[in-house]
Write an enzyme that holds these catalytic residues in place. Structure first.
Site, short mmCIF file in Angstrom:
data_model
loop_
_atom_site.label_atom_id
_atom_site.label_comp_id
_atom_site.label_asym_id
_atom_site.label_seq_id
_atom_site.Cartn_x
_atom_site.Cartn_y
_atom_site.Cartn_z
N ASP A 554 0.82 -1.21 0.00
CA ASP A 554 0.00 0.00 0.00
C ASP A 554 0.86 1.26 0.00
O ASP A 554 2.06 1.23 0.32
CB ASP A 554 -0.92 -0.01 1.22
N ASP A 624 -10.82 1.86 -3.19
CA ASP A 624 -11.29 1.60 -1.82
C ASP A 624 -12.81 1.62 -1.76
O ASP A 624 -13.39 1.25 -0.73
CB ASP A 624 -10.73 2.65 -0.86
#
Length: 855
Positions: A554, A624
């Protein structure tokens, strides 16, 4: 293939031609890029002659070969004569290039590369500030050479391919990529042999290297063109070399430039924000300039993706001229389409000049990122087909390139950072029972990480949460029959961390100045070798510490300050590009050390979804936002430039954690299935019917996984999509009902991409509908008593009785499916529901999957 004659150069793929030549002034004139200039028969004959064994023999001087060469020469000369512009003089107040070439005005000339100072006042390809303060450059042709294979870049990732006929090279470069499950030597040799045999003559990769020289300043510009014939893709990049004794400053060095001989083209780019990525914006460029740019975020991202399209005004999914352009780069990028008064358009792309500069010292060189381009006369779908094929074959690499991705469950939305080993194992056990194959532990497992304000950079297990460490947890997860994966964010650091306290200068910030943070964290200065080494070694230690099969990498913030304590003041504009050179070194080293791990890129969802990351990580988390209706649009946006095998897509809880919308479980599955599929919710909290439904979904997905992940994706009307396998034997299509309206019971679903001559068995994935879907209408079903909606009797009946939804079942030719489609069984539309399998219920938010299997 690449053909040349007297400084005329033709880059030819199966269906496209790219033609340029050297003008008398020494400039490169761009003549054509688009529809093939030769017939299919001529192309096949050329391929047979150029790549046959006989034509490669040393000293082969047969009359057939000589005749073929003569025909090629005549063809190239004719193309140049027909397509070059003829000017008798420079018009109006345009600048004459020189007294010798008074008829040349570079402003009104289609060029391969452009610069500043000699009359071309359009968007420049290269801009250099010389030591005398001048920004004038004039790069002229010196020489060119055609080479088999590809010359790799030293500082950046690039596409890859193989030389014609080099079987040993194929075996060497594919050894790690094609032997995932078959370790026996004979199985390995068989696979390598199959790969070699599948490399058709048209798939042989060549590159053209053109050398340009600015004699006034003793600079060389090398242009590299790679040709991927079977994908209909050409790539282009450049390298600037300083052969002078003076240091120059590169203000701009692009990667691609295409000059079109017309204006009024449509520029399509993709924009958004966190959790709302990849919305397509189409702008007609009749004059001026249209720009898509990631200026200062420090990463390709949700705000502007580096993939763009240029097309005619009337181009559709299946008709019209469509160009696709992308960049193998993960930093700030720039794409622009401009049009001038001479009815010419220019497309240009590369590193964004906004945050870029580079001091090029004597005898040094600078590599610009590689640009990718493709063209189709058959609209956006065929353009996407080309790009998808290229990404799968020549960008994604490693052992997971062609391997089906496992079904996973991620712990994030199930528990966020509030977990312990017991709760994780409970989730993993439930996942194993449902048929899930991979358990992923997300953020919160390291340091003192109970919130996002601390411990980034401290990559050791939190023994309070995981008393047996990653090794103990992974062992127990593996004993359940699951693979084990983890989340990391190696590029970041919190101020409240041991790493920051020990190395504050490693954070990206201006010394002694206030720093603006994002998500309570700072970027690590990966332009520094010592920071790169730390990340490589700390991640290697983590990856070795347990049986880890998957890593989610990430990067949750963009850049604010652009500053490195390790760079001198006059080189701070090099920082962000040096950052990505360092990042690519890290990724290259770790993927080489751990070739069995499936890496997934992630950057606050859909940021940094680009070909640079895909050169190391086979897949990227799409967004997301896991709301199915938002995701359908987001994934459709990605599909224009990226194959679904690269896109992470999950089923999450409802109400959705990003939108609070409630979407049926079946629709959440149907949308997420067109990607690298998984679940991101607390399986332990689900009802028994929901668990049964998920188990059914997973079983179905595994049966159709190859088609979902690697099928050729086709965008249809009304947000419909379908995926068709390479042999056109199996296909699956999605119908998404955003707006259910009364008195519209019949829908026609028209397909595309199927074999017209084949017969297909057309069915749907059957979905049960619970009794409560009818609400109080249940009382119209001749019941002996009145049933109160949502009352006790209604609830009891709902747990026992299910309504019978529609079941499609017909055998029909591919021609009918492609040209007309299927009139689907009627749906409830205000009146009439037979509960007999002949009528369905398709409410707002519902969806269907339709399967086609060749008989």
């Amino acid at each position: 293939m690449i053909l040349s004659k007297d400084n005329i150069f033709l880059l030819q793929t199966r269906n496209t031609s790219y033609l340029f030549s050297v003008m008398k002034s020494g400039h490169l004139e761009h003549l054509h890029y688009g529809k093939s200039l030769m017939t299919e028969k001529m192309y096949e004959n050329l391929v047979d002659n150029l790549f046959s064994k006989d034509s490669n023999k040393d000293g082969d001087t047969t009359s057939d070969k000589a005749d073929n060469k003569r025909k090629i020469d005549i063809f190239l000369e004719g193309c140049k004569e027909a397509l070059s512009e003829k000017h008798s003089f420079a018009s109006g107040n345009a600048i004459n290039y020189s007294d010798e070439f008074g008829n040349i005005a570079l402003e009104n000339t289609s060029l391969e590369i452009s610069s500043v100072g000699k009359g071309d006042i359009r968007d420049p390809f290269v801009l250099i500030t010389h030591t005398d303060g001048s920004i004038t450059s004039d790069f002229l042709f010196e020489k060119a050479e055609i080479v088999d294979g590809i010359e790799k870049m030293e500082t950046l990732p690039c596409s890859y391919g193989y030389k014609a006929g080099n079987k040993e090279k194929v075996k060497e470069e594919n050894k790690a990529e094609y032997t995932v499950e078959n370790k026996e030597e004979n199985r390995e040799d068989k696979k390598i042999g199959n790969i070699y045999e599948s490399m058709k003559k048209a798939d042989q990769i060549q590159h053209l290297k053109v050398t340009l020289v600015d004699k006034e300043y003793n600079l060389r510009l090398y242009l590299y063109y790679n040709v991927y014939p079977d994908c209909d893709v050409i790539t282009k990049r450049c390298v600037l070399v300083n052969d002078s004794k003076e240091t120059v400053h590169i203000d701009r060095l692009m990667s691609n430039q295409i000059d079109f001989h017309k204006s009024g083209l449509v520029f399509a780019s993709f924009h958004g924000r966190w959790a709302d990525e990849m919305s397509m914006v189409e702008t007609v460029c009749d004059g001026g300039r249209v720009v898509s740019e990631e200026m200062a975020a420090g990463e390709s991202g949700s705000r502007s993706n580096p993939f763009v399209m240029v097309m005619d005004k009337d181009t559709t999914q299946d008709f019209g001229d469509c160009y696709g352009f992308n960049l193998i780069y993960s930093g700030n990028h720039y794409e622009a389409l401009s049009s001038n008064g001479y009815d010419k358009s220019r497309f240009i792309s590369g590193i964004s000049p906004m945050t870029f500069g580079w001091k090029l010292e004597p005898l040094n060189k600078f590599e610009a990122p590689e640009a990718v381009m493709t063209f189709s006369v058959n609209g956006k779908n065929k353009m996407s087909y080309n790009m998808h094929s290229f990404v799968r074959k020549h960008i994604v690499r490693g052992r997971w390139r062609d391997k089906e991705r496992p079904v996973l469950v991620n712990s994030w939305e199930a528990s966020y950072m509030n977990f312990n080993e017991k709760s994780l194992l409970k989730l993993a056990k439930e996942a194993a029972n449902l048929g899930i194959e991979l358990f992923v532990l997300d953020d919160g497992w390291f340091g003192q990480r109970d919130d996002d304000k601390k411990s980034l950079g401290d990559w050791h297990e939190n023994r309070r949460k995981l008393p047996n460490g990653l090794k103990g947890l992974s062992k127990k997860v593996r004993e359940l029959g699951l693979l084990f994966g983890i989340w990391v964010e190696p590029e970041m650091v919190n101020e409240d961390s041991d790493l920051y306290r020990k190395h504050p200068s490693w954070a990206v910030k201006v010394k002694s100045h206030h720093h603006s943070k994002g998500r309570n964290q700072m970027n690590l200065d990966i332009s520094r070798i010592d920071v790169q080494d730390y990340i490589i070694e700390s991640m290697s230690k983590v990856f070795k510490s347990a049986d880890i099969s998957y890593v989610k990498w990430d990067m949750n913030r963009i850049f604010s300050d652009y500053y490195s304590a390790a760079l001198p003041n006059d080189r701070q504009d090099e920082f962000i590009h040096r950052y990505y050179i360092g990042l690519y070194r890290i990724m290259d080293e770790l993927t080489s050390r751990f070739p069995d791990i499936l890496f997934e890129g992630c950057s606050a969802g859909g940021n940094r979804f680009d070909l640079g990351i895909l050169s190391y990580f086979p897949q990227i988390w799409g967004s997301d936002d896991t709301d199915a209706f938002c995701r359908a649009r987001i994934q459709r946006g990605y599909s224009y430039g990226y194959p679904q095998s690269c896109m992470g897509a999950h089923v999450s809880a409802t109400p959705n954690h990003q939108t609070l919308n409630s979407v049926p479980l079946d629709t959440r599955f149907n949308v997420a299935a067109f990607g690298c599929f998984g679940y991101e919710l607390n399986l332990c909290d689900l009802s028994l019917p929901e668990k049964k439904e998920i188990a059914s979904q997973i079983a179905f997905y595994k049966e159709w996984r190859r088609v979902f992940q690697f099928g050729n994706l086709i965008r249809l009307e009304d947000e419909r999509i379908m995926a068709v396998d390479d042999k056109k034997e199996r296909a699956i299509a999605l119908l998404l009902q955003r707006d259910s309206r009364p008195n519209r019971d019949i829908t026609t679903y028209k397909m595309s991409g199927l074999d017209n001559d084949a017969i297909y068995h057309f069915t749907n994935r059957y979905v049960n509908i619970d009794l409560k879907a009818m609400g109080s209408l249940i009382n119209t079903m001749n019941l002996p008593i009145h049933v109160k909606q949502d009352g006790v009797i209604h609830t009891i009946a709902n747990s026992i009785v299910t309504l019978k939804n529609e079941e499609e079942d017909c055998k029909v030719s591919g021609c009918v499916l492609n040209s007309v489609g299927v009139r689907l069984l009627p749906k409830f539309s205000g009146i009439g529901f037979g509960n007999d399998g002949k009528t369905g219920i398709l409410r707002t938010g519902d969806s269907r999957l339709y399967m086609m299997q060749k008989i």
